[in-house]
Each structure stands twice: as C-alpha cells, then as structure tokens.
Design an enzyme around this catalytic site. Structure first.
Site, mmCIF file in Angstrom:
data_model
loop_
_atom_site.group_PDB
_atom_site.id
_atom_site.type_symbol
_atom_site.label_atom_id
_atom_site.label_comp_id
_atom_site.label_asym_id
_atom_site.label_seq_id
_atom_site.Cartn_x
_atom_site.Cartn_y
_atom_site.Cartn_z
ATOM 1 N N CYS A 1 1.364 -7.416 6.516
ATOM 2 C CA CYS A 1 0.916 -6.191 5.879
ATOM 3 C C CYS A 1 -0.608 -6.158 5.880
ATOM 4 O O CYS A 1 -1.258 -7.172 6.154
ATOM 5 C CB CYS A 1 1.474 -6.102 4.459
ATOM 6 S SG CYS A 1 1.623 -4.425 3.821
ATOM 7 N N ASP B 1 0.829 -1.204 0.000
ATOM 8 C CA ASP B 1 0.000 0.000 0.000
ATOM 9 C C ASP B 1 0.865 1.256 0.000
ATOM 10 O O ASP B 1 0.588 2.229 -0.707
ATOM 11 C CB ASP B 1 -0.893 0.034 1.249
ATOM 12 C CG ASP B 1 -1.972 -1.029 1.229
ATOM 13 O OD1 ASP B 1 -2.119 -1.701 0.200
ATOM 14 O OD2 ASP B 1 -2.659 -1.184 2.251
ATOM 15 N N SER C 1 -6.268 4.831 4.679
ATOM 16 C CA SER C 1 -5.194 4.119 5.351
ATOM 17 C C SER C 1 -5.379 4.267 6.856
ATOM 18 O O SER C 1 -5.966 5.249 7.326
ATOM 19 C CB SER C 1 -3.850 4.719 4.943
ATOM 20 O OG SER C 1 -2.835 4.348 5.845
ATOM 21 N N LYS D 1 -3.392 -6.257 4.001
ATOM 22 C CA LYS D 1 -4.357 -7.188 3.408
ATOM 23 C C LYS D 1 -3.997 -8.638 3.676
ATOM 24 O O LYS D 1 -4.822 -9.526 3.509
ATOM 25 C CB LYS D 1 -4.485 -6.961 1.895
ATOM 26 C CG LYS D 1 -4.731 -5.511 1.504
ATOM 27 C CD LYS D 1 -5.862 -4.890 2.282
ATOM 28 C CE LYS D 1 -5.944 -3.394 2.071
ATOM 29 N NZ LYS D 1 -4.745 -2.646 2.485
#
Length: 570
Positions: A129, A88, A481, A131
């Site tokens: 991370c 991301d 985010s 996802k």
C-alpha cells in the site's frame, strides 16, 4: 550451490547470539522453532505489512512465508515480523486520513526498531500500500543492512456486469460519487460500482501511488527485476518473494548494502521511470524523503531538470485508459526501462540488489509485443516532457507540485474560492457552489496544518465526476492521491499553517497556473499581500497530544519530503 552456514557473514546477529553470555538470548528463540544449528546462520528479518485493514495487504502473510522459505533455503534463518498499515481508500476525506502520511514514519521507525534491536543481518520488506513502500525504504536506508523490497502486487480490475468489458477500480467509485451528485448516476448505479470495483487482494489498479512507488523502487535497484509489475495473486509474485529471501543472503555474501545502491544516479533513474509511467505526485514527496534517509542530495529542482527531457509514455489510469494488470500482461515496466536505457535516459551503471548493474539486468529484456497501445514509443509520446511540474511564484515561493497531463490544458486562470478544510470544499463541489472558472483553494491541510497532509482524492474525483475537469482547478497545501487527475496543484509551500502565501488568499482573487512557464501566480499586489500578512494570525494546534501532535511538532516542509528525522545539531 547452497553455501555452508559457517561461510555466511553474521555482522549483527553474532553480537546478539554468540558466546556463553548470550545463552538467555538463544533460549528465547528455541520456542520459535530454532535448532542449535540455526544460531550459526545469518538472521534475516521478514517485515510483513500484512493486515485485514485493506485488500492491498490482505495477502502479504502468504508472501512473507514464501520469502521466509527462500531465505532459509539459501542458508539464512528467517524471522517474520509485522508492522502497521492504514487504508487511504477507506479513510479518504475523513479526519482519519490525517494519519496516512504519519503512518509512513511509524512504519519506518518500527522496522528500524525491530531489525536493529533483534540483530538481524538482512531484511526483506514486503509492502502493498502507498505508505508501506516509502516507509520500508526509509528504514532500509537508515539501517544500511542487506535488504530487498518486495511489492505485494497490483489488484485485478472489477467488471460492471451490466456493462460488458467496462473495467472499474477504486477511482471509478470516487468519481461515481461526483456523477451521483450531478444526477448522472442513480442509487442503484452507484451501488453496483461500489460492490464490484475491488474484486480481491492487491494494490489499487492504475498508475496510482502504490504502483508508482513500486516502479520507482525497482528503478532504484532495491527490488528484484519485475517485482513492481506482477499481479498480487499469481505464481510470479510467489516466486518473486522466494527469490527475494535468497537475494538478501547473496547480498550478505557480496558485502552489498543499500547505500551502495541508493546513489544520486539511482534516484535520477527512479524519477525518469516515474515520469515515463505518468506516476503519482506522491513520488515527489516520497523520493525526497527516501533520498534524505540515504543522505543523497535531491531537491525539487532535480524533478524539473529531469522532467525537461523525459516524456510521458504510458497510457495508464488515472489520466489514461489502461490498468496496471494490463501492463503486467505485456511485460511490465522492464521493456520500458530498456527503451529508456537505450535512449540514454537511464544510468545503466547503477548497482541493483542482484549484484548486477541496471544495464546488465536489462540486457536480454525483449520489447513489448507489436500492436500494444499501453506504452508509446519515444518518438510519439503522450506528453513530450514531464506531467509532474514543479511550480514556483508568489503563491508558492518554496515550490508546489502540479500534475498536468495536458488533457485539461497547460494554463488556467480563475477566481479563488477558498476553504480551510477538505470537508467544506467537498460539500461545496457536490452542492454546486463550485462553478466553472473557479480555482478551489484548500488550505490548512499541510504536514503541520492538517496535521498529516491529507490526500484530496474526494474533491478532485468529485470535480471530474461532475464534468468540471477542464473548467475548475484545485490547489492545496495538502497532497493528492495517485488517483487524482485534472488541473490540480498540491504541496504548496510554505503551507498555510506557518503563514505561507496560500494563507493570505481571499475569495475572488485571480490565480494563474502556468505549466509551460512553471509558475503559480496570485494576482494581488505585494503591498496588499504585506497588509494581509500583517493581519494574519497563527492558529492554535488542532491536536495537543498523541501521534498527530508529535508529528506536527517534528515534520518539515513538503518541499523537503515532509521528513521527521532531520539530523540533530548537538
């Protein structure tokens, strides 16, 4: 005492490996190091999200080997396999970011595919991370085989050498871009921050999405105690991985499966911990999706119900001062969970992967050390109720998710300035087109419209970097985010792509965001909205082939978790 292989259940691997007719299957495994005695052991898959794509995951290969060793020592036979990860932080603000949420589904599908195809009896999933974690959890719930999730751990902070004691992280860099655009930071200053903000392996260092989801999964009971609050590079994290491998073998012995753990009460525990920590809005999206996979009925209203009684206690970035590594140093999230349990805010009878209840795992947890300032006491919260505020109104009849820390106030009314993409909005923020009193509207960025529901860290950070955090609000049918903060509202549903009211907003319209009343209001008459709807026309798909096209065709509303595997009605 290590159990004999013959005493350990092999409910899935026996079908793949046992009997004369399965000789070809066994033959394929000898080159991988299998010995004859290994075929009578339960197969434990070690799903590693290792790659060199991002520092969040660059060390997971080593952690996977530790989990393999732990499973083997406990009487299983472990097999490591990989799945994808994306970054991301690298793709943020670009077309590539549209693949971010899509990767959650790819990760889930790939883990489910390997485990089910190969006949693994148990699973350790190691992610580092944003996802990776919900993706692994979707697969764990679908498979319902003994499984433990291991978090790869948090990164250590960077340090600005020219400014002693100033700790920086990735969000510092995003906000520095806004400071640079405002003339508050020169080229050398920007370069200094970007070059030192990420010192090594681990996930982004505040209570952003990675640390939020790791904490939520521990609260759910699917990680070992303290897995969510360890530094990525540490003896504690290596030990966590070894014990996770052994724990899966123990779950096989106990007959304990994920759906025994993933109950409605467990999801309520996860929501409670996320709120107390001041966690990411992405937790709403991911917990809804994880509950769907576990066949647990969870809705946006559950976040409101729980949020009315659970306070924000953690002074962690992005809204607060401290980093996750500092919370690790004072004991992690376990003392916080014990505090919440003792106050009656957690369900202590929920099972965990240890085989014990949550209350049993918290029984001997000591309190935080005196004088620490990271976690507030219950009688002196940062905010007396949730910072995750579910808003509804004529602009979001199916709901929207606001992140309202209280630092920027609880109510905002301003004039809409409308953009049909993140890029055009970011340019307008950086070049000064966006001014005090504006409500920035970024639309056609939802799950179907993006497609992929991009995170808006670049525009929200630019707003904060330019010093407009209290003077400009931002709403979107995209998402944020975990590093975003300010007066921000995401997940606006229905999204613009399907003709939701956000598609009908025009420049200059007044919009009110009221966190106290939990309302988001477009001050335009019903008659005018009806006329605008009549004039609105659907757009042609941006992608007609490939993964984004498939995703757009399958994905549901953000209010349902943006899932892609709704039960087929045959």
């Amino acid at each position: 005492m290590k159990p004999s292989a013959a005493s350990l259940p092999r409910p899935w691997s026996s079908t793949v490996l046992d009997g004369p007719e399965r000789a070809p299957s066994r033959a394929m495994l000898y080159p991988l190091g299998f010995k004859p005695e290994d075929f009578s052991k339960p197969l434990i898959g070690i799903a590693s999200m290792w790659s060199r794509v991002t520092p969040c995951n660059m060390h997971l290969d080593q952690l996977a080997r530790e989990a393999e060793a732990g499973a083997n020592a406990a009487g299983g036979k472990a097999i490591i396999f990989n799945t994808i990860t994306i970054s991301d932080g690298i793709s943020m603000g670009t077309e590539g970011m549209k693949y971010s949420l899509v990767s959650r589904e790819v990760i889930a599908d790939s883990i489910e595919t390997v485990v089910a195809c190969q006949g693994f009896d148990g699973l350790v999933a190691i992610g580092g991370c944003d996802k990776n974690m919900p993706g692994a959890m979707l697969a764990i719930a679908r498979l319902n085989r003994p499984a433990v999730f291991v978090y790869g751990g948090t990164i250590l902070p960077g340090c600005l050498t020219s400014r002693p004691e100033r700790k920086v992280d990735i969000v510092s860099v995003f906000e520095a871009v806004g400071q640079h655009a405002a003339g508050l930071l020169d080229d050398n200053g920007l370069r200094e921050i970007e070059s030192c903000a990420i010192p090594g392996p681990g996930s982004c260092g505040g209570m952003y999405t990675a640390n939020t989801m790791a904490s939520a999964i521990e609260a759910l009971g699917l990680s070992l105690p303290n897995s969510s609050a360890q530094n990525a590079v540490s003896p504690a994290k290596l030990d966590d991985c070894r014990r996770a491998g052994a724990a899966v073998v123990k779950m096989l012995q106990l007959g304990l499966r994920p759906l025994d753990i993933l109950t409605k009460k467990a999801f309520e525990n996860a929501i409670t911990v996320v709120i107390a920590l001041g966690g990411s809005t992405n937790a709403v999206l991911h917990l809804l999706a994880m509950a769907h996979a576990a066949r647990v009925k969870l809705t946006l209203d559950d976040f409101t119900r729980i949020g009315k009684r659970v306070p924000v206690l953690a002074d962690l970035k992005p809204s607060g001062k401290h980093l996750m590594s500092e919370l690790v140093a004072i004991g992690g999230i376990r003392p916080l969970m014990k505090m919440l349990l003792d106050a009656g805010l957690l369900h202590g009878d929920c099972l965990t992967v240890t085989g014990e209840t949550l209350a049993q795992t918290l029984d001997n947890v000591p309190p935080y050390p005196p004088g620490q300032t990271i976690i507030r006491p219950l009688d002196n919260p940062i905010k007396k109720d949730s910072h995750l505020v579910i808003l509804r109104g004529n602009l979001a009849p199916e709901g929207a998710v606001a992140k309202i820390s209280g630092h920027e106030g609880l109510k905002f009314t301003g004039q809409a300035i409308v953009f049909d993409s993140e890029e055009t909005a970011l340019r307008a923020i950086l070049d000064g087109t966006v001014k005090k009193g504006h409500v920035v509207v970024i639309r056609y960025e939802g799950p179907k419209g993006g497609p992929g529901m991009r995170e808006m860290l670049s525009p929200t950070s630019a707003i904060m970097g330019k010093g407009l955090g209290k003077d400009v609000a931002l709403i979107t049918d995209g998402r944020f985010s975990g590093g975003s903060h300010g007066f921000v509202v995401g997940h606006v549903t229905p999204e613009a792509w399907v003709g939701g009211p956000i598609a009908l907003v025009k420049n200059g319209d007044l919009i009110t965001i009221d966190a106290v009343k939990r309302q988001i209001t477009l001050h335009v008459s019903a008659r005018e909205l009806k006329a605008r709807r009549k004039a609105w026309k659907p757009r042609k798909p941006r992608y007609t082939r490939g993964v984004l096209a498939k995703y757009a065709a399958q994905v549901t509303s953000a209010s349902l978790g943006a899932v892609t595997d709704l039960d087929l009605k045959l």
